[in-house]
Design a protein around this motif. Structure first.
Motif, mmCIF file in Angstrom:
data_model
loop_
_atom_site.group_PDB
_atom_site.id
_atom_site.type_symbol
_atom_site.label_atom_id
_atom_site.label_comp_id
_atom_site.label_asym_id
_atom_site.label_seq_id
_atom_site.Cartn_x
_atom_site.Cartn_y
_atom_site.Cartn_z
ATOM 1 N N SER A 112 40.625 -4.635 35.617
ATOM 2 C CA SER A 112 39.984 -4.891 36.989
ATOM 3 C C SER A 112 40.107 -6.502 37.360
ATOM 4 O O SER A 112 39.559 -6.823 38.527
ATOM 5 C CB SER A 112 38.269 -4.788 36.561
ATOM 6 N N SER A 117 40.270 -1.423 42.121
ATOM 7 C CA SER A 117 39.649 -0.252 41.900
ATOM 8 C C SER A 117 40.559 0.604 40.899
ATOM 9 O O SER A 117 41.755 0.174 40.623
ATOM 10 C CB SER A 117 39.488 0.781 43.000
ATOM 11 N N ASP A 179 34.326 3.841 34.137
ATOM 12 C CA ASP A 179 35.576 3.979 35.058
ATOM 13 C C ASP A 179 36.963 3.876 34.190
ATOM 14 O O ASP A 179 36.820 2.915 33.305
ATOM 15 C CB ASP A 179 35.417 2.708 36.106
#
Length: 244
Positions: A112, A117, A179
């Motif tokens: 990140s 993203s 994520d």
């Protein structure tokens, strides 16, 4: 050529880690002797940490030329580069830096800090695979979750159906961080040898289901899907094998 999975059962996690590390060093050395630069796909988790520690301990014998090894990851958590949740950081601390694998041969998923993203991280990693990993993998190592997931391919998730993209983003992971970036099934299928590394009774049911594909589906047990092109081996300790 694909064959039925082989099953190796070891007394405990420590014996399992030593066996896997020793076999990995042999495979890398054999590939190098055959003129290949072996690409190895690493996994994360506690048993992977134990394997990496054994690789660091055994890997200084001179049997392997660490300047001629390429390292990849089957999945990664989309977090900052310095996060303890990064599989790559764990592997670097355990053996990569100590054994001197060249930086250009260590193919980390962008963090990140690098991109905005998980989708962008997946796109970049797919491009790197296309450029540097087109020949496939010598050894692919996978952990298995108690729910039967592998890499970051979780039961019931849409990413299980992906057949076109090599790498995808995953959101709302049932196991934090939420994520992630993962190789897809077609990419996982590009390994000569696929090794499942599984320790602990909590994973015994998932192991049993994955090794009895007639009784489950890929959506229920993603671990039932990946197979090596030449060999598939399940390295288990006795607790993980207890439901077989």
């Amino acid at each position: 050529m694909t064959t039925e999975p082989l099953i190796e059962v070891h007394d405990d996690a420590a014996a399992l880690a030593t066996a896997v590390a020793g076999e990995l060093l042999v495979r890398i050395a054999d590939a190098q002797s055959a003129g290949r630069v072996p690409a190895v796909v690493l996994t994360g988790g506690s048993i992977a940490d134990a394997v990496h520690a054994e690789v660091a301990r055994l890997g200084t014998s001179g049997e392997v030329d660490w300047s001629r090894v390429a390292l990849w990851w089957g999945d990664e958590r989309f977090v900052a580069s310095g996060s303890e949740d990064r599989n790559a950081g764990q592997a670097r601390a355990a053996f990569i830096d100590a054994l001197g694998v060249p930086a250009e041969h260590v193919h980390e998923v962008p963090s990140s800090d690098d991109v905005a993203s998980a989708e962008e991280a997946a796109e970049r990693y797919a491009a790197e695979l296309a450029e540097h990993g087109a020949d496939g993998f010598e050894v692919l190592m996978l952990g298995v979750g108690p729910d039967g997931h592998v890499a970051s391919l979780f039961p019931g998730f849409d990413e299980l159906e992906e057949q076109e993209r090599a790498v995808v983003a995953v959101h709302d992971s049932p196991k934090p961080p939420s994520d992630r970036v993962t190789l897809t099934f077609p990419t996982l299928g590009r390994a000569r040898s696929t090794w499942f590394l599984v320790s602990g009774e909590a994973k015994a049911d998932a192991v049993a289901r994955a090794l009895s594909p007639a009784t489950t589906t890929p959506a229920q047990t993603p671990a039932s899907v990946p197979r090596g092109q030449v060999e598939t081996t399940w390295f288990l300790d006795r607790p993980a094998a207890s439901h077989l």
